[in-house]
Design a protein around this motif. Sequence first.
Motif, short mmCIF file in Angstrom:
data_model
loop_
_atom_site.label_atom_id
_atom_site.label_comp_id
_atom_site.label_asym_id
_atom_site.label_seq_id
_atom_site.Cartn_x
_atom_site.Cartn_y
_atom_site.Cartn_z
N VAL A 6 0.86 -1.18 0.00
CA VAL A 6 0.00 0.00 0.00
C VAL A 6 0.90 1.24 0.00
N SER A 7 0.61 2.19 -0.89
CA SER A 7 1.38 3.44 -0.95
C SER A 7 0.56 4.57 -0.36
N LEU A 8 1.14 5.27 0.63
CA LEU A 8 0.45 6.40 1.25
C LEU A 8 0.75 7.72 0.55
N SER A 9 1.56 7.66 -0.50
CA SER A 9 1.87 8.87 -1.28
C SER A 9 1.64 8.60 -2.76
N VAL A 29 -1.94 -2.76 -3.70
CA VAL A 29 -3.31 -3.20 -3.43
C VAL A 29 -4.11 -2.08 -2.78
N GLY A 30 -3.45 -0.94 -2.52
CA GLY A 30 -4.13 0.21 -1.93
C GLY A 30 -3.28 1.45 -2.10
N ARG A 31 -3.94 2.61 -2.10
CA ARG A 31 -3.21 3.87 -2.28
C ARG A 31 -3.97 5.01 -1.61
N ALA A 32 -3.23 6.05 -1.27
CA ALA A 32 -3.85 7.26 -0.75
C ALA A 32 -4.37 8.11 -1.91
N SER A 33 -5.30 9.00 -1.61
CA SER A 33 -5.86 9.90 -2.61
C SER A 33 -5.18 11.26 -2.51
N GLY A 50 -7.49 -3.08 6.84
CA GLY A 50 -8.42 -4.03 6.24
C GLY A 50 -7.91 -4.63 4.94
N LEU A 51 -6.97 -3.95 4.28
CA LEU A 51 -6.39 -4.47 3.03
C LEU A 51 -5.33 -5.55 3.29
N LYS A 52 -4.98 -5.73 4.57
CA LYS A 52 -4.01 -6.73 4.99
C LYS A 52 -2.68 -6.60 4.23
N PRO A 53 -2.09 -5.41 4.25
CA PRO A 53 -0.81 -5.23 3.53
C PRO A 53 0.34 -5.91 4.26
N ASP A 54 1.33 -6.35 3.49
CA ASP A 54 2.55 -6.84 4.12
C ASP A 54 3.65 -5.80 4.05
N LEU A 55 3.36 -4.65 3.39
CA LEU A 55 4.30 -3.53 3.37
C LEU A 55 3.55 -2.25 3.04
N VAL A 56 3.85 -1.20 3.79
CA VAL A 56 3.29 0.13 3.54
C VAL A 56 4.44 1.07 3.20
N LEU A 57 4.29 1.83 2.12
CA LEU A 57 5.28 2.83 1.71
C LEU A 57 4.77 4.19 2.15
#
Length: 316
Positions: free
Chosen positions: A55-58, A73-77, A106-113
Amino acid sequence: MILKKIACGLLCAAMLLAAGCGGVGTQTGGDKAYLQLTDAAGRQVSLAKKPERVVSLSPSYLSMIEAVGGTVVGRASSKVGKIPESMKSVPEVGMVYNINMEALVGLKPDLVLASKNQHDKFIPMLQSNKINVVEFDTQTFEDVKGTIKTLGDIYGTQDKAQKENELLDKQVAAVTSKLPKEKKRIVIMHATASAVTVEGSHSIAGCVSDILGFENVAAAALKGKPNRTPYSMETLVEQNPEIIFITSMGKPEEIENRLRTDFKNNPAWNSLPAVKAGRVYVLPEKLFLINPGLRYPEAVKFMAQQVYPEVFTNGK
């Protein structure tokens, strides 16, 4: 003994190379982990296996992730910046500055950037959920290339990362090679609704001006201070830059009011040669407010075009 010293020297050199650039050091392989690295916040991160749910927060990381062949599998807006077409349908986890932790977990990430400073407050919550986090600092061009290198290590696509960095260097060199061999004296003013400050080399605009070989007259005022610092009209008049660049954040009308209050209503502003000659340039948010990522060469070209329009005829 001599052989031991040589071996020790080679080991030290390898460790330095593993540190990479842009403040993120990586080391792949090993018996215990897929990847070990030191992120931009100085945190030691160890990944037991290749991440599969990132998941990328940027949003500014997304084009770099795509370039090295990675997925999320997920991203910030974000209201600013461009989302790659292949990632527009990816689930969102809130705005960059207001992450929805429930949606993220809830996305069950194994890594967040994450972005250093922007997302520090979320790190303890992610760690308590046993989610690995890597923080990046992507202000300068070297930061961007360091991030791309680390993303290549994360996704196991080092060759793609290297080719992308080589391409970025080539694109920047194509701009700088056209410019006259001279030093323009510049200042970069950052305007918000509450204050006007000046920027140094660790800002996007400051880094771009350094790449172009400009002399930032505010550099002395920024020594030992944060990358932005207040700047008086008296100092501006005294240093008399040839060119003034303006970056901004906020509503245009509020920014204009602040500039008028702090500078434009002052007769000294209108007496500046740069103002009289119309050498005051507003830099676009999409390239200079948030990190442009793979568009860094575009930011370099944009600033160069403002100063040397005659060099870039027909936009080339």
